[in-house]
Structures are given as C-alpha cells and as structure tokens.
Scaffold this motif. Sequence first.
Motif, PDB file in Angstrom:
ATOM      1  N   PRO A 178       3.063   7.710 -10.316  1.00 47.69           N
ATOM      2  CA  PRO A 178       3.308   8.937 -10.649  1.00 47.69           C
ATOM      3  C   PRO A 178       3.631   9.280 -11.850  1.00 47.69           C
ATOM      4  CG  PRO A 178       4.996   7.702 -10.507  1.00 47.69           C
ATOM      5  CD  PRO A 178       3.906   7.177  -9.822  1.00 47.69           C
ATOM      6  N   PRO A 179       2.666  11.335 -12.413  1.00 48.51           N
ATOM      7  CA  PRO A 179       2.371  11.155 -13.738  1.00 48.51           C
ATOM      8  C   PRO A 179       3.405  11.689 -14.516  1.00 48.51           C
ATOM      9  CG  PRO A 179       1.526  12.361 -12.546  1.00 48.51           C
ATOM     10  CD  PRO A 179       1.474  11.275 -11.198  1.00 48.51           C
ATOM     11  N   ILE A 181       7.196  11.888  -8.688  1.00 49.38           N
ATOM     12  CA  ILE A 181       8.239  10.278  -8.162  1.00 49.38           C
ATOM     13  C   ILE A 181       9.580  11.162  -7.360  1.00 49.38           C
ATOM     14  CG2 ILE A 181      11.034   8.568  -9.036  1.00 49.38           C
ATOM     15  CD1 ILE A 181       8.982   8.377 -11.647  1.00 49.38           C
ATOM     16  N   TRP A 182      10.319  12.045  -7.763  1.00 44.31           N
ATOM     17  CA  TRP A 182      11.438  13.030  -7.277  1.00 44.31           C
ATOM     18  C   TRP A 182      10.753  13.628  -6.341  1.00 44.31           C
ATOM     19  CZ3 TRP A 182      13.466  15.844 -12.128  1.00 44.31           C
ATOM     20  CH2 TRP A 182      13.782  15.237 -12.954  1.00 44.31           C
ATOM     21  N   ASN A 183       9.921  13.611  -5.853  1.00 42.58           N
ATOM     22  CA  ASN A 183       8.594  14.844  -4.378  1.00 42.58           C
ATOM     23  C   ASN A 183       8.347  13.738  -3.818  1.00 42.58           C
ATOM     24  OD1 ASN A 183       9.430  17.449  -5.640  1.00 42.58           O
ATOM     25  ND2 ASN A 183       7.020  17.449  -6.122  1.00 42.58           N
ATOM     26  N   TRP A 184       8.085  12.682  -4.269  1.00 43.32           N
ATOM     27  CA  TRP A 184       7.522  10.817  -3.742  1.00 43.32           C
ATOM     28  C   TRP A 184       9.270  11.007  -2.595  1.00 43.32           C
ATOM     29  CZ3 TRP A 184       3.744   7.739  -3.548  1.00 43.32           C
ATOM     30  CH2 TRP A 184       4.367   6.866  -1.960  1.00 43.32           C
ATOM     31  N   TYR A 185      10.261  10.966  -3.052  1.00 44.01           N
ATOM     32  CA  TYR A 185      11.319  10.132  -2.265  1.00 44.01           C
ATOM     33  C   TYR A 185      12.099  11.225  -0.917  1.00 44.01           C
ATOM     34  CZ  TYR A 185      10.716   6.064  -4.960  1.00 44.01           C
ATOM     35  OH  TYR A 185      10.087   4.849  -5.514  1.00 44.01           O
ATOM     36  N   LYS A 186      11.769  12.612  -1.793  1.00 43.89           N
ATOM     37  CA  LYS A 186      12.217  13.453  -1.411  1.00 43.89           C
ATOM     38  C   LYS A 186      11.653  13.607   0.199  1.00 43.89           C
ATOM     39  CE  LYS A 186      10.641  17.838  -2.504  1.00 43.89           C
ATOM     40  NZ  LYS A 186      10.326  19.057  -3.234  1.00 43.89           N
ATOM     41  N   LEU A 240       0.733  -1.247  -0.156  1.00 47.82           N
ATOM     42  CA  LEU A 240       0.560   0.260  -0.001  1.00 47.82           C
ATOM     43  C   LEU A 240       0.954   1.569  -0.087  1.00 47.82           C
ATOM     44  CD1 LEU A 240      -2.576  -0.822   2.785  1.00 47.82           C
ATOM     45  CD2 LEU A 240      -3.058  -0.436   0.047  1.00 47.82           C
ATOM     46  N   PHE A 241       2.499   1.190   0.104  1.00 50.29           N
ATOM     47  CA  PHE A 241       3.473   2.524   0.669  1.00 50.29           C
ATOM     48  C   PHE A 241       4.126   2.830  -0.943  1.00 50.29           C
ATOM     49  CE2 PHE A 241       0.811   1.228   4.541  1.00 50.29           C
ATOM     50  CZ  PHE A 241       0.584   2.135   4.994  1.00 50.29           C
ATOM     51  N   HIS A 242       3.656   1.393  -1.296  1.00 46.87           N
ATOM     52  CA  HIS A 242       5.132   1.684  -2.562  1.00 46.87           C
ATOM     53  C   HIS A 242       4.574   2.688  -3.585  1.00 46.87           C
ATOM     54  CE1 HIS A 242       6.452  -3.290  -2.042  1.00 46.87           C
ATOM     55  NE2 HIS A 242       7.151  -1.787  -1.507  1.00 46.87           N
ATOM     56  N   LEU A 243       5.532   3.373  -4.281  1.00 47.97           N
ATOM     57  CA  LEU A 243       5.368   3.957  -5.747  1.00 47.97           C
ATOM     58  C   LEU A 243       4.403   3.302  -6.786  1.00 47.97           C
ATOM     59  CD1 LEU A 243       5.739   7.017  -6.452  1.00 47.97           C
ATOM     60  CD2 LEU A 243       8.023   6.017  -7.541  1.00 47.97           C
TER      61      LEU A 243
END
Length: 276
Positions: A67-68, A73-78, A2-5
Amino acid sequence: ELFHLHLSGTLAPPDQRRALIQSFYEQGGEGIRTGNLALDALLESGHFSSSSNFDFGARPRDFGWHPPTYGDIWNWYKDGVALATSLGAEPSRRAEIKKIVSGNLRGILGIKSCLEAVEGAVEAFLNDGEWIEGWLAIRGSLRFDGDGWQATVKERVEALEAKLRPTDPLNIARAYVMEGRSGFDLLDGDRSEEQDLSGALNRLADKAEAIGRDFGAETDLLQQFLPEVLSVNHAPRAFAFGMGLAASEMPNVEMWAILRTALLALPLDKRNASVL
C-alpha cells in the motif's frame, strides 16, 4: 501469504485478490476451506512474515504489491470486512466467517474509516443470534488498545460492545466458563486488575460459580449447556462452575445423576470431567 497486505510476493491488486477469494467460496467443497484460509490472511493486520526469499535464480524478485498510502491500508481492511460480511450472508459459511472476522478485529477497530464496515458486519451477524466471539474481541480491543484511539472511534466501538453484549444465559455461560483466553476482556472496571492477576482470576471464578448456582435452579438451561462444557477441550472455569452447581438449591444426589448421565452420553475421547 498471497493474500497478506505485506510480503505477499504478488503484484495482484487488492480487488483481484478479493475476487479470487469470492471464487473460492463459489466452488464449494475444498474451495470453501481455501477461501477461509485466504480470507483470514486478507484480514491479518500484523506480524507479517514470509517463507519466501523473494529470489528468482540470481535475480531478486519484488516483495509484492504494497500500500503506497495509509488510505490504501484502510481501504484494504474496509473492503475486506465488507467482503466477509457479504460471504457470511450464506448460512452454511456464516459460523466460520464470524470466527475469522472476530479473530482479526483487534487490528481493525482503531481505524476510523473501517468502522462503518465493522458496524455493518455486526448488524448482519446478529441476524441469526448473539455473536460471542465478536463481543469478546471488541472488549479485548477496548481494554488493551482503546486508550490510544480517537474519542469518536472509542465511542463507536463502545456502542458496538453494548450492542453485542449477550443477554442469553447460555451465551453468558459460554463466555465466562469456557472462554480460554486470559479473561481480562471479561472484566469490568479499570485496568488495575492487570496488576493483580490472582485477584482477577478469582473474580472470574466467582462469576462462573454464580452462573453455576443459577443453572442449578434452571434444569433446562443446565441440560443444554452440559454437553458443551463436558466435551470442550479446555474450559478454564469449569471447576468453579461445578462448585456453583454443588452449592445450588438442587439436591446433590439429583445433580450428580444429571452430571453423570450427561458425561456418559458423550464419546469416551470427548469427555472433560472438570465440572465434576
């Protein structure tokens, strides 16, 4: 999952999932264990898979939010690293969160927009002492991925490696004697060692033996380190460390007495006599 990208199976947006992780930690007890699992999944950056077939009866179900854009994607990890840093401010959680972050750094370090968050995590995690797992993760990333990074990214990551490089003899011993991975991330120099595994392993064993000789002359350090190296499940260079102890300036009879006392002080099922 549930918490995977990717392949999460949920349309919950990233901020909602981060808020849920925060709430797990606030619950305490089992909530912290759940939070650790969720945070680890949040920072996962590759090898995504799912146990779900994403069906609901005869109807296909959505694979979940994805992520569109690269920016998402970058914001997800940041934001994920920033969340981990914030959660790690609580001392009782910090050790486990540091392990989670270090275990996921390799896939994040090459993202330029994430480096500020990683630099913040390094600053915060260094407040209570050296961060060996982070240092090893960064060295491994530099060695195996660094050639493909932008020059500015590589420079910043190299600065992080220098900041994290241990100076405490105990931490240096933990890295070189007890580090259980291939050990290539502990080697300096170019990548030619990867073509000569035997030579690389010999260099690491020589380093562990040299540490053993040094510790043989420092009884206080030795007695602090022995309970760890004699109880760890796997210490790949413990034997080389023991060879160094035997070659140190301490008489062998005295050294044997120290080793024997330290080993017998441990529970029977926790003893690893590789040093001996």
